[in-house]
Scaffold this motif. Sequence first.
Motif: not given
Length: 573
Positions: A545-573
């Motif tokens: 269970i700990k291993h699964i949760i840690s993988e989920m956190y890693v995936q979530i952080e990766g998605h959040v970083n991708d969204i921030k990069k896209a917002n910076n490229i598109l100049n979205l607030a």
Amino acid sequence: MLISNTSGGVAGSGPKTTTTKANVSSGSLADGGENSVTATPSSAKLVVDYLGSLGDTAVDFDIAPPRVVANCGSDVRGRTSISSSSNRYVSGSKRLGGTSNEQQKVEWPIVILRGDGNVYILCAGIDSDRPKLQGPLSILPQVNDNYGLDSCSLVVVPSLPPTIIIAESNGKTHHALMLEVQDPEERSFTELDSSLVIYPCEWYLQVLETVELELGLTGVDETRSYSCPIHLKKDLLNESRYFAYHNAGLHAITLDFTRQLSQFVESLEDTTDKYPLFNTHSNAEYVVCTKAFQSKNSNPILGFALLQSPSGHVLQLASGQVVSLDLIADHSMIRDIKVQTSAKSSNGTDSPLRNLLKDSFQDRIQSILKSGTTQPILKLDKSTEPSAQESFELLTQATRMLREHYFVKHEKARQEIARRVHVLKLLKEQQLDEISQLQLEKQEIREKAERLAENYEDICDKQSALFKRAQEVVRLATLRLPKGSFSEKTYAEMIDNISRATKKLQKNVDLAKQKITTQQVQIEQKQKSENERIVSLPSKQEEIIKHIISEMYVQIEGHVNDIKKANNILNLA
């Protein structure tokens, strides 16, 4: 005290003309010779009294600074003054060339004054067999009264050249320089008898000024004159000052030209233009007065002595009083130094009002109130009381002195104060007007500043609106271009793809956030239930269970970083 200059300068050489006053009588200045007559004491006293009444007797003498002369039988003598501990002298022009020390000797000129005003010089040394008499000396410039016929005292001030002070019984003192004659007549002559030989004069007197001393307080009747013998005494502490004491009191006279002569001699530079000689008067101060009334006997001074440490003088009066007074050692310490200030402004056009306010008002009032006359200390005979008439004369004289010398100065000071007050009032009114004008100008400037600030804000708003409209126009114009380049199309497609991916990632992030929120709620519920019931899982399941949760956190952080990069490229607030 009245001071009058008789000459503006000193001649370079003594003139040949001589101003004599009376012929020399036998036995008056030198010892009688072969023709002298032996007389009884009574007849000798009558002869002396008769000669004294005619002014044919010597009344005073003093010794001038020594000099070096040739020790030979000829009449040619050198003119080199030597230095001593009591005076300052330098070598003058020397007539003898190549003279050895063995042929020279030191002699002292003894200046002798006769009652008729004639001045003689008796040159004598330590080993002189017979002193040599010279005279009478020429006195320049020539005057009608020949500088008085009632001389009573003489003193020599050790300056360079020596200063001769001659006093008369009417209160006049003559200040003269004893100068050397350039070309004296090289001959001797006898005027009276074969034993009295008078040699040619090597000096002459150049009178610089005449000081008239006030003998007693001036009464109501100023036409009445008073005369008495005047005795002179040098100041041991200050060479430029001497004292004159008489039946009417004590005077202190300070010579100003001796200081100028000393500075002129000690200066190594050519200071002919820098030091205009004899341009100032001497200072006479009435220190003690012993005669206040014209019709009453005075309280004459019988003795006078100077004290050196501390500096002062002691007077012995005829009434038995002993007066002790302090004395300023050097009168030049309180001499007024006039400093001439030059205008430093570039244009040099300062207004009189500016110059008036520039000077110190306190110094101005002090200079106005400063008295130019000195009032002596009254030392009258206390054994006799003055009469009502004499007291009235003294009171009248004091009132006149206050009215003429003090009230006038106070009135002038009052006018100066009123003038300054008037000027300050005008300046105050002018400054108040200027302050009111400045307040109005300040209010106008403030209103203009507010209007300019409002206009600036409006202009800034309009400028920002125009800038946005211009950007929109540029964007629309760019989109409606008929054809675009391949790179622009590729860039536009890439931006569209990134936009779609960003939106997809945003949806996934939202779903992940919802899941996380749901899981947190479930976890809280499970924690509550676990608090009630403790359920233990196997260690292997817990690790999974700990291993699964840690993988989920890693995936979530990766998605959040991708969204921030896209917002910076598109100049979205």
